[in-house]
Design a protein around this motif. Structure first.
Motif, short mmCIF file in Angstrom:
data_model
loop_
_atom_site.label_atom_id
_atom_site.label_comp_id
_atom_site.label_asym_id
_atom_site.label_seq_id
_atom_site.Cartn_x
_atom_site.Cartn_y
_atom_site.Cartn_z
N GLY A 1 0.83 -1.21 0.00
CA GLY A 1 0.00 0.00 0.00
C GLY A 1 0.85 1.25 0.00
N THR A 2 0.51 2.19 -0.89
CA THR A 2 1.23 3.47 -0.95
C THR A 2 0.29 4.64 -0.68
OG1 THR A 2 0.91 3.47 -3.35
CG2 THR A 2 3.06 2.70 -2.54
N LEU B 1 -1.50 7.10 2.52
CA LEU B 1 -0.86 7.87 3.59
C LEU B 1 -0.20 6.95 4.61
CD1 LEU B 1 -3.34 10.81 4.22
CD2 LEU B 1 -0.91 11.00 3.67
N ALA B 2 -0.82 5.79 4.86
CA ALA B 2 -0.26 4.88 5.86
C ALA B 2 1.07 4.31 5.38
CB ALA B 2 -1.25 3.75 6.19
N THR C 1 2.11 -1.81 -4.57
CA THR C 1 0.81 -1.15 -4.60
C THR C 1 0.00 -1.53 -5.83
OG1 THR C 1 -0.35 0.98 -4.61
CG2 THR C 1 1.79 0.95 -5.67
N ALA C 2 -1.31 -1.67 -5.63
CA ALA C 2 -2.22 -2.00 -6.73
C ALA C 2 -2.44 -0.78 -7.63
CB ALA C 2 -3.55 -2.47 -6.16
N ASP C 3 -2.19 0.43 -7.09
CA ASP C 3 -2.49 1.62 -7.88
C ASP C 3 -1.24 2.18 -8.55
OD1 ASP C 3 -1.17 3.17 -5.93
OD2 ASP C 3 -3.02 3.55 -4.83
N LYS D 1 -5.15 12.18 0.57
CA LYS D 1 -6.54 11.78 0.33
C LYS D 1 -7.57 12.80 0.85
CE LYS D 1 -7.60 7.40 0.50
NZ LYS D 1 -8.27 6.06 0.65
N VAL E 1 -1.26 -7.72 -4.67
CA VAL E 1 -0.94 -8.86 -3.83
C VAL E 1 -2.13 -9.82 -3.86
CG1 VAL E 1 -0.56 -9.58 -1.44
CG2 VAL E 1 0.60 -7.56 -2.35
N TRP F 1 -3.07 -1.65 3.31
CA TRP F 1 -3.81 -1.75 2.06
C TRP F 1 -5.22 -1.13 2.10
CZ3 TRP F 1 -2.94 -7.72 2.27
CH2 TRP F 1 -3.80 -8.29 3.20
N ASP G 1 -6.29 2.37 7.27
CA ASP G 1 -7.71 2.07 7.14
C ASP G 1 -8.05 0.57 7.21
OD1 ASP G 1 -8.30 4.73 6.91
OD2 ASP G 1 -9.11 4.63 4.86
N LEU H 1 -10.98 5.38 10.56
CA LEU H 1 -10.53 5.64 9.19
C LEU H 1 -10.16 7.12 9.02
CD1 LEU H 1 -13.08 3.43 7.17
CD2 LEU H 1 -11.07 2.77 8.47
N VAL I 1 -6.73 10.22 9.50
CA VAL I 1 -5.29 10.41 9.35
C VAL I 1 -4.54 10.39 10.69
CG1 VAL I 1 -3.52 12.01 8.51
CG2 VAL I 1 -5.61 11.66 7.18
N LYS J 1 -14.88 18.83 6.81
CA LYS J 1 -14.59 19.99 5.95
C LYS J 1 -15.84 20.43 5.17
CE LYS J 1 -11.02 17.75 3.94
NZ LYS J 1 -11.21 16.42 4.49
C1 LIG Z 1 -12.77 12.10 0.36
C2 LIG Z 1 -12.10 11.76 1.64
C3 LIG Z 1 -11.82 12.76 2.57
C4 LIG Z 1 -11.20 12.47 3.77
N1 LIG Z 1 -10.94 13.47 4.65
C5 LIG Z 1 -10.32 13.20 5.82
C6 LIG Z 1 -10.02 14.24 6.76
O1 LIG Z 1 -10.32 15.41 6.53
N2 LIG Z 1 -9.39 13.91 7.91
C7 LIG Z 1 -9.03 12.62 8.19
O2 LIG Z 1 -8.45 12.37 9.24
N3 LIG Z 1 -9.30 11.62 7.33
C8 LIG Z 1 -9.93 11.87 6.15
N4 LIG Z 1 -10.21 10.85 5.28
C9 LIG Z 1 -9.73 9.49 5.61
C10 LIG Z 1 -8.22 9.34 5.32
O3 LIG Z 1 -7.92 9.97 4.09
C11 LIG Z 1 -7.85 7.86 5.29
O4 LIG Z 1 -8.06 7.35 6.59
C12 LIG Z 1 -6.39 7.59 4.90
O5 LIG Z 1 -6.01 8.30 3.76
C13 LIG Z 1 -6.19 6.08 4.69
O6 LIG Z 1 -4.89 5.80 4.26
P1 LIG Z 1 -4.40 4.31 4.02
O7 LIG Z 1 -2.98 4.43 3.56
O8 LIG Z 1 -4.70 3.45 5.17
O9 LIG Z 1 -5.32 3.74 2.82
P2 LIG Z 1 -5.32 4.07 1.26
O10 LIG Z 1 -4.92 5.46 1.00
O11 LIG Z 1 -6.63 3.62 0.74
O12 LIG Z 1 -4.18 3.16 0.64
C14 LIG Z 1 -4.33 1.79 0.38
C15 LIG Z 1 -3.22 1.33 -0.53
O13 LIG Z 1 -3.21 -0.11 -0.61
C16 LIG Z 1 -3.13 -0.52 -1.96
N5 LIG Z 1 -3.72 -1.87 -2.06
C17 LIG Z 1 -4.95 -2.28 -1.70
N6 LIG Z 1 -5.11 -3.60 -1.91
C18 LIG Z 1 -3.94 -4.05 -2.43
C19 LIG Z 1 -3.46 -5.32 -2.88
N7 LIG Z 1 -4.21 -6.41 -2.81
N8 LIG Z 1 -2.22 -5.38 -3.38
C20 LIG Z 1 -1.43 -4.27 -3.45
N9 LIG Z 1 -1.81 -3.07 -3.02
C21 LIG Z 1 -3.05 -2.94 -2.53
C22 LIG Z 1 -3.86 0.57 -2.70
O14 LIG Z 1 -3.52 0.55 -4.06
C23 LIG Z 1 -3.35 1.82 -1.96
O15 LIG Z 1 -2.07 2.18 -2.43
C24 LIG Z 1 -10.84 11.13 4.06
C25 LIG Z 1 -11.12 10.11 3.14
C26 LIG Z 1 -11.74 10.41 1.94
C27 LIG Z 1 -12.04 9.31 0.96
#
Ligand SMILES: Cc1cc2nc3c(=O)[nH]c(=O)nc-3n(C[C@H](O)[C@H](O)[C@H](O)COP(=O)(O)OP(=O)(O)OC[C@H]3O[C@@H](n4cnc5c(N)ncnc54)[C@H](O)[C@@H]3O)c2cc1C
Lengths: 384, 54
Positions: free
Chosen positions: A13-14, A16-17, A38-40, A47, A85, A111, A279, A289, A291, A322
């Motif tokens: 996963g790439t 924010l986490a 990363t899948a993307d 985000k 993956v 992910w 997430d 879910l 940041v 927001k």
């Molecule tokens: C519109 C919107 C607004 C938001 N606003 C806020 C805010 O104001 N404040 C706040 O705190 N939070 C906010 N959030 C929530 C916050 O953005 C998320 O909690 C955070 O970005 C999640 O990050 P993550 O890295 O866990 O997941 P993601 O960013 O979803 O990353 C998942 C990664 O895993 C990869 N992946 C998935 N499955 C596979 C696989 N099988 N093989 C390889 N790679 C895979 C994906 O390609 C991706 O790169 C918002 C969310 C959205 C959608």
């Protein structure tokens, strides 16, 4: 289980986490090999900015902060893009990518979550979008070009933020949701109602207590039928009905899952050398879910992965919604309590007190959001 | 000198320290931080920062 020191830390996963973890590791250790999968497309982006694109006048391209090659160089690691993956073999420390196996010393699941999709009859799927990453957002913006109206399904945080942003972008906005108010489950009803009022004054049309039954494309527009029979005409539908942590691959590999991939405060899953954050993770019983929690987890896990075992401590993490038409800040109560409410139009201050009279949470809207910092200092941390 | 906090991720910009990694010298007042500066941790813009009351 003959993994060697040289096997990389693999981060799946790439978002924010994933990228925050990699950055935090590199602050402490410049040498351990790291591979990100990363899948993307691997672009680094923020985000939360997806739901403020119009207000901040940013296109999808302008929201992309760095391409994967640049991230790889900055963080001295490998990023494998468009690489899905397909399985994990915890005993052998192997990650499966279609036919290929990748050996890891430590594996981190970052992910993310899946959008909840429901099937809407009527054949308008090409006009129904959900937006949970930059690639989704780009597709949505492309199709939105030249259109005037958007119907949002869902009145949660993401639905309300998009509603406000699309209004700022000059679109006509309908919001359809089964709940009787906005932000259900996150804030008390008075605050949800204030958000409905604020957004309505800004121009949104709410259709609460109803769902979308059918959507069909007619003469270039989308004709939507609601559960009570009402018909609406729009150009695009955005489904923002919720997110669910991705758990399937972890479950298949025998890891303990619940709502999310279950980890303790050391971010360890039930299998040795596999960790999770962001997430997809359920950290010590909490699925959040947002940041702030993932940042706290990334810092902790970076410590652990570079040799000093640590446990995450969640502090007070207020969520800011927001929606400039009626801004909201909320720190959900820790435990059971009663709400004390002060209201003046859409300006609402709701404080939650437990049986001993201690402030255990709050929710604020309109002018009262200014009290966020002061109240945040009084409520208890998630972990003490 | 004041401090500003990112409401999304909690990062603090301290005017007395600036943000040298991004070429923002110690002592740079918030209003003099470039308007396109992004939160170094979560990438949101300056509008998403709030002054921290001490
Ligand atoms: C519109 C919107 C607004 C938001 N606003 C806020 C805010 O104001 N404040 C706040 O705190 N939070 C906010 N959030 C929530 C916050 O953005 C998320 O909690 C955070 O970005 C999640 O990050 P993550 O890295 O866990 O997941 P993601 O960013 O979803 O990353 C998942 C990664 O895993 C990869 N992946 C998935 N499955 C596979 C696989 N099988 N093989 C390889 N790679 C895979 C994906 O390609 C991706 O790169 C918002 C969310 C959205 C959608």
């Amino acid at each position: 289980m003959n993994t060697t020191q040289r096997d990389p830390i693999v981060i799946v996963g790439t978002g924010l986490a994933g990228y925050t973890l990699a950055r935090e590791i590199r602050k402490l250790d410049k040498n351990t090999p790291i591979v990100m999968v990363t899948a993307d497309d691997g672009y680094s982006y923020s985000k939360p900015m997806l739901s403020t694109g119009f207000s901040k006048q940013k296109t999808a391209d302008e929201l992309a902060m760095a391409e994967p090659g640049k991230m790889a160089e900055q963080l001295s690691l490998i990023v494998r893009t468009f690489t899905v993956v397909t399985g994990i073999k915890p005993q052998q420390h192997l990650l499966e990518i279609n036919g290929e196996s990748l050996r890891y010393s430590k594996l981190v699941l970052a992910w993310g979550a899946d959008v909840i999709r429901i099937d809407i009859p009527g054949g308008a799927n090409e006009r129904i979008f959900s937006i949970n990453d930059l690639m989704d957002y780009r597709r949505f913006r492309d199709v939105l070009e030249g259109k005037k109206r958007v119907l949002l399904m869902g009145a949660g945080l993401i639905g309300c933020e998009f509603a406000n942003d699309l209004i700022a972008g000059g679109f006509e906005v309908d919001v359809v949701a089964p709940s009787d108010t906005a932000l259900p489950g996150l804030v008390p009803k008075v605050i949800g109602d204030a958000v409905v009022t604020g957004l309505t004054q800004a121009g949104a049309r709410f259709h609460l207590g109803r769902t979308v039954q059918e959507a069909a494309i007619q003469e270039g527009h989308v004709q939507v039928q609601l559960s009570d029979g009402e018909k609406l005409s729009t150009d695009l539908v955005v489904s923002a009905i919720g997110l669910r942590p991705r758990v399937k691959l972890a479950d298949d590999a025998g890891l303990t899952i619940n709502k999310g991939v279950v980890v303790n405060r050391a971010l360890e899953t039930s299998e040795a050398d596999i960790y999770a954050l962001g997430d997809c993770a359920e950290v010590d019983g909490h699925v959040m879910l947002y940041v702030m929690p993932l940042m706290a987890c990334a810092r902790t896990l970076a410590q652990t992965l570079t040799g000093s075992q640590s446990e995450v401590k969640y502090g007070v993490m207020p969520v800011v919604v927001k929606t400039p038409a009626c801004p909201v800040a909320v720190a959900p109560p820790i435990g059971e309590g009663e709400w004390k409410i002060e209201q003046n139009g859409i300006d609402v201050k709701a404080e939650c007190y437990d049986a001993n009279g201690a402030l255990i949470g709050f929710a604020l809207s309109g002018q009262f959001v200014d009290a966020r910092q002061q109240l945040a200092r009084q409520v208890p941390s998630v972990h003490d | 000198m004041k401090k500003w906090q990112c409401v999304v991720c909690g990062l603090i910009y301290d005017e007395s320290k600036g943000w040298p990694e991004d070429g923002i010298a110690a002592g740079t007042a918030w209003e003099d931080v470039p308007s396109d500066w992004l939160c170094p941790d979560c990438g949101v813009g300056k509008e998403d920062f709030e002054m921290v009351e001490m």
